[in-house]
Design a protein around this motif. Sequence first.
Motif, PDB file in Angstrom:
ATOM      1  N   TYR A 144       0.827  -1.213   0.000  1.00 26.51           N
ATOM      2  CA  TYR A 144       0.000   0.000   0.000  1.00 26.51           C
ATOM      3  C   TYR A 144       0.857   1.256   0.000  1.00 26.51           C
ATOM      4  N   LEU A 145       1.964   1.219   0.742  1.00 23.22           N
ATOM      5  CA  LEU A 145       2.851   2.383   0.816  1.00 23.22           C
ATOM      6  C   LEU A 145       3.509   2.655  -0.532  1.00 23.22           C
ATOM      7  N   CYS A 146       3.934   1.607  -1.227  1.00 23.47           N
ATOM      8  CA  CYS A 146       4.505   1.773  -2.574  1.00 23.47           C
ATOM      9  C   CYS A 146       3.509   2.461  -3.501  1.00 23.47           C
ATOM     10  N   HIS A 147       2.270   1.954  -3.510  1.00 19.17           N
ATOM     11  CA  HIS A 147       1.230   2.539  -4.365  1.00 19.17           C
ATOM     12  C   HIS A 147       0.956   3.995  -3.985  1.00 19.17           C
ATOM     13  N   LEU A 148       0.939   4.276  -2.702  1.00 14.39           N
ATOM     14  CA  LEU A 148       0.680   5.644  -2.241  1.00 14.39           C
ATOM     15  C   LEU A 148       1.756   6.599  -2.744  1.00 14.39           C
ATOM     16  N   LEU A 149       3.025   6.264  -2.525  1.00 14.25           N
ATOM     17  CA  LEU A 149       4.118   7.153  -2.914  1.00 14.25           C
ATOM     18  C   LEU A 149       4.161   7.379  -4.421  1.00 14.25           C
ATOM     19  N   ILE A 150       3.915   6.325  -5.179  1.00  9.12           N
ATOM     20  CA  ILE A 150       3.923   6.429  -6.649  1.00  9.12           C
ATOM     21  C   ILE A 150       2.852   7.414  -7.109  1.00  9.12           C
ATOM     22  N   ARG A 151       1.691   7.379  -6.482  1.00  5.14           N
ATOM     23  CA  ARG A 151       0.574   8.258  -6.868  1.00  5.14           C
ATOM     24  C   ARG A 151       0.762   9.689  -6.365  1.00  5.14           C
ATOM     25  N   ILE A 152       1.265   9.833  -5.153  1.00  7.83           N
ATOM     26  CA  ILE A 152       1.519  11.176  -4.627  1.00  7.83           C
ATOM     27  C   ILE A 152       2.559  11.889  -5.486  1.00  7.83           C
ATOM     28  N   ALA A 153       3.586  11.155  -5.916  1.00  8.60           N
ATOM     29  CA  ALA A 153       4.640  11.739  -6.756  1.00  8.60           C
ATOM     30  C   ALA A 153       4.084  12.275  -8.075  1.00  8.60           C
ATOM     31  N   GLU A 154       3.002  11.667  -8.575  1.00  3.05           N
ATOM     32  CA  GLU A 154       2.366  12.108  -9.830  1.00  3.05           C
ATOM     33  C   GLU A 154       1.112  12.943  -9.556  1.00  3.05           C
ATOM     34  N   GLY A 155       0.992  13.427  -8.327  1.00  3.39           N
ATOM     35  CA  GLY A 155      -0.246  14.083  -7.897  1.00  3.39           C
ATOM     36  C   GLY A 155      -0.695  15.264  -8.728  1.00  3.39           C
TER      37      GLY A 155
END
Length: 360
Positions: A77-88
Amino acid sequence: MAGSSAGVAAGGGSALSVPLAAVEAVAADWMLEFACSCLCRHFGEGCVAQLRRWRDVALALISGLSKIPTHQKKTVYLCHLLIRIAEGKNLECHFEMDQRISPLESALSFWTLLEREEIKLEKLHEDIRRLIQIQIVAVYMESGYFKEAAEVLERLFTDSESDKPLRMKLATIIKSKDPYVPLLQSFSYNLLISKIKSYIGPFMKETETNFLIQAAAEHVESKGLGAIALQNKTVNVDENNESNLKTKQRPMKEQQSIMNQSPGDLKNTTVRPHLGWKCRANRVLQSLHNLQNVEEHGDASACGRRRQRWTYKEDLALKSGVREFGVGNWAKILVHGDFNNRTSVMLKDRWRTLCRIEQG
């Protein structure tokens, strides 16, 4: 070695047959944890190229899981979160089949999953949830997509009474079509990044015991590779600095050449297009810097231009907020209270003024 098992040397020299599937599962665990740790580190450092590199590694490992093991849920879940926040901020990037879902809205779903993995929710969890919700709307508004901002607001909030004040404030902001109101500046994208960095800090500390990290650290130390890596890093920095210096000197020489020309020559001077783009880029960077200053120190210039007197109703809302949430929780008081274009800094300053008045 058998097709489905590996010969593993035991202490007494005999071979112990171990299923390869079990070996792969353990190794995959180590690799995923290591990839997530690298993601966290490069997210914290703001290194885009390395972040994307480890994003690809992490996603490859995650896609190989037929089912997420319970002990790996938080990591995934943390991997998915960071990947999406980075492309926010990138509305052209889509992570869901439904292309209406922006990267930050997709990130919110993984943040919800992460919250479920926590034993106890802290104030930081609530702050991050609120920031993601606000920035989902803000990113649409900054791009001029006010209709989409209104639609996402309907998807974001339920009929929960606790969400009602924030939902109403955001609805009013969307109607105003002004993405630079104090509320959005107080709950900025930079602040969201900062809070996420605070959240991943403990995780990075935990992963220091990861087998791959420890084994690699021992190898680096035994081979003396750390000093070589540091030397290479120093060389790269020096080369970058030299390159940047040359880049900076070139426009200065061009500017000096133009300054030495006569007014008649200047009329015939053709300004190269890329210089115009540099000026625009500098203006954008300066605007981002100003927004960051607003976040840290409040919108001083706006206050100077249109200083608004505090109303009796706002004072009551401030006192009520302090009673409910405590002194210092200005961001939470701002969201839940009925204030007229105020920032959390303004709330703090007004509270100090009220305290002085009451003390005589």
